[in-house]
Design an enzyme around this catalytic site. Structure first.
Site, PDB file in Angstrom:
ATOM      1  CE1 TYR A  93      -6.742 -30.039 -59.228  1.00 43.60           C
ATOM      2  CE2 TYR A  93      -6.944 -31.398 -61.194  1.00 43.60           C
ATOM      3  CZ  TYR A  93      -6.159 -30.793 -60.235  1.00 43.60           C
ATOM      4  OH  TYR A  93      -4.797 -30.938 -60.271  1.00 43.60           O
ATOM      5  CB  SER A 148       2.196 -28.764 -61.052  1.00 45.80           C
ATOM      6  OG  SER A 148       1.790 -29.091 -62.359  1.00 45.80           O
ATOM      7  CE  LYS A 149      -5.864 -26.799 -61.614  1.00 43.58           C
ATOM      8  NZ  LYS A 149      -6.929 -26.169 -62.431  1.00 43.58           N
ATOM      9  NE  ARG A 150       0.154 -29.246 -68.093  1.00 39.80           N
ATOM     10  CZ  ARG A 150       0.661 -28.551 -69.103  1.00 39.80           C
ATOM     11  NH1 ARG A 150       1.980 -28.533 -69.270  1.00 39.80           N
ATOM     12  NH2 ARG A 150      -0.121 -27.874 -69.918  1.00 39.80           N
TER      13      ARG A 150
END
Length: 482
Positions: free
Chosen positions: A14, A256-258
């Site tokens: 994304y 962070s995406k995580r």
């Protein structure tokens, strides 16, 4: 010369909020100076690049209103705008460097390279998991001075020739950056599959597309040094660089995406944040103009320059984002906010609602208090439904025997009202208070609870006007048990 800037995302997920801010800063710089904003897709990670991710990036930029002058769907004078469509060009430039002795074909296998790393680690008492580069490891290829051609896979490496100088550049944000040329090893330009690495592909692209300014995150500062060596080897003039500070989460770690849901631009869209509110908020995460916090889009364009970008990392503040969003909801044109809230109303279970005059009135009623479009949609939703569920505690307090008797009298006055508009409906509470001697609140609250199910709403006249005559009387009858 008017600037040409670019945003070059990799379609591997994304649109990250940090990428959105990088795109915004480039876009603002181009718009401020009457330049060109280029969208280039760096899709060389074939294992992770997907059409879905590309569409998510395009949709995210479109939602934010960051339009590009050249790029996917808007061809300009320097196509293509996808790196995988440009492999022949990268090979052409690499062959030129090889012919001039500034690069070479390296046929060393992965096993041979690993053996070299292993031997170095052993000599230093380290493991291969340690940061060998920090410990002084520099890869040495046996093919560095060879002109032999073999019919086997190879990578193209840049041929560093350290001469004891310091490589440097003047950053538009961070000032002067330098490092010794001996710190660089023979870095890879093109992998054995013909795909360029970042430090080579972006140089060729930026040169070919006549990019004048490269604004990107601070994490790319170290990448700039090998890129400058490629520019020098090719005799090309590098662009000006501006490395933007990071955006940190509330835990002071890089978004962070995580670990950080707020890293996803889509999450803010789903949570009912106005696109301009998000732009305003992320613009202030790294850029400032005095102590001002709120800017229209035109003000951002007029005021933005890299001189206003600071060196300190920005820290995500969800409360400030909500406050910014509430401001722009309240300040927005009701017709514009109505169009923005429409999809959230449909998601909330009001499928046939239209951005018409009625919705405009409803929006105007809730603009002063709504923090998000989701919250506004939930507040408006009851006005589009048949009937209402009344909160038990509200009913116990306001729809007791006395409350219902006052509600019956109010119903009679409401039914007799010819002009169903707030100016005509509001005086009914005053009139009934005069006739019965009851306090206005004792009259207004039973009406409010009966028609909205709770104890908070806009003014009584405004609330009843939004509901309409038929629905108002239907709900009062239901509350009275009729």
């Amino acid at each position: 010369m008017k600037p040409r800037v670019r945003f070059a995302p990799s379609p591997t997920g994304y649109l990250h909020i940090g990428g959105a801010r990088t795109a915004l800063f480039n876009w603002l710089y181009a718009r401020h100076h009457g330049g060109t904003f280029v969208l280039r897709i760096e899709d060389t990670d074939q294992e992770r690049s997907t059409p879905k991710s590309l569409q998510a990036i395009l949709d995210g930029l479109a939602w934010l209103g960051i339009d590009w002058d050249e790029g996917p769907g808007k061809d300009g004078p320097y196509p293509p705008y996808f790196q995988m469509k440009k492999l022949d060009r990268y090979r052409e430039v690499a062959e030129q460097l090889i012919a001039e002795g500034k690069a070479y074909r390296d046929y060393t296998t992965e096993e041979e390279t690993a053996a070299q790393r292993k031997a170095f680690a052993a000599s230093k008492g380290l493991t291969e998991k340690d940061d060998l580069r920090r410990a002084g490891f520099k890869y040495t290829s046996p093919w560095r001075d060879s002109k032999e051609k073999r019919d086997q896979p190879f990578v193209v490496r840049f041929r560093m020739q350290p001469c004891g100088e310091r490589i440097g550049f003047d950053d538009l944000v961070g000032g002067r950056h330098e490092k010794p040329d001996e710190d660089l090893d023979d870095f890879v330009l093109i992998r054995s599959d013909g795909i360029p690495l970042y430090n080579f592909g972006c140089v060729v692209d930026d040169h070919d597309m006549h990019i004048t300014h490269v604004a990107r995150g601070q994490e790319h500062i170290n990448s700039t040094f090998p890129q400058l060596m490629v520019y020098r080897a090719l005799g090309w003039t590098p662009p000006a660089f501006a490395h933007i500070p990071l955006i940190l989460g509330q835990d002071k770690e890089k978004l962070s995406k995580r670990r950080h849901p707020e890293a996803d631009v889509r999450a803010h869209q789903q949570n009912g944040i106005l696109p301009h509110a998000l732009l305003n908020f992320i613009a202030r995460l790294g850029w400032s103009h005095g102590n001002d916090e709120l800017f229209t889009r035109q003000q951002l364009i007029e005021l933005f320059d890299f001189s206003g970008v600071g060196k300190a990392n920005g820290v995500w503040n969800p409360d400030k984002l909500l406050a910014t969003n509430q401001h722009w909801i309240k300040a927005g044109d009701p017709a514009d906010v109505a169009r923005a809230v429409l999809p959230y109303l449909r998601d909330a279970g009001v499928p046939e609602v239209l951005a018409d005059e009625r919705l405009g009135r409803a929006v105007k009623a809730f603009q002063p208090r709504a923090k998000t479009l989701v919250e506004m949609a939930q507040a408006i939703k009851p006005y589009y439904l048949r009937g209402v569920t009344i909160d038990g505690a509200a009913a116990a307090k306001h729809l007791d025997h006395t409350g219902k008797e006052l509600l019956k009298k109010a119903r009679a006055l409401l039914e007799a009202t010819a002009d169903w508009s707030a100016p005509q409906l509001d005086p009914i509470v005053d009139k009934l208070a005069t006739e019965t001697g009851a306090k206005k609140g004792a009259i207004a609250q039973p009406i409010r609870v009966a028609v909205t199910g709770g104890t908070t709403s806009p003014g009584i006249g405004e609330t009843l006007e939004l509901l309409g005559r038929a629905e108002t009387l239907h709900r009062i009858d239901a509350a009275l048990g009729n």
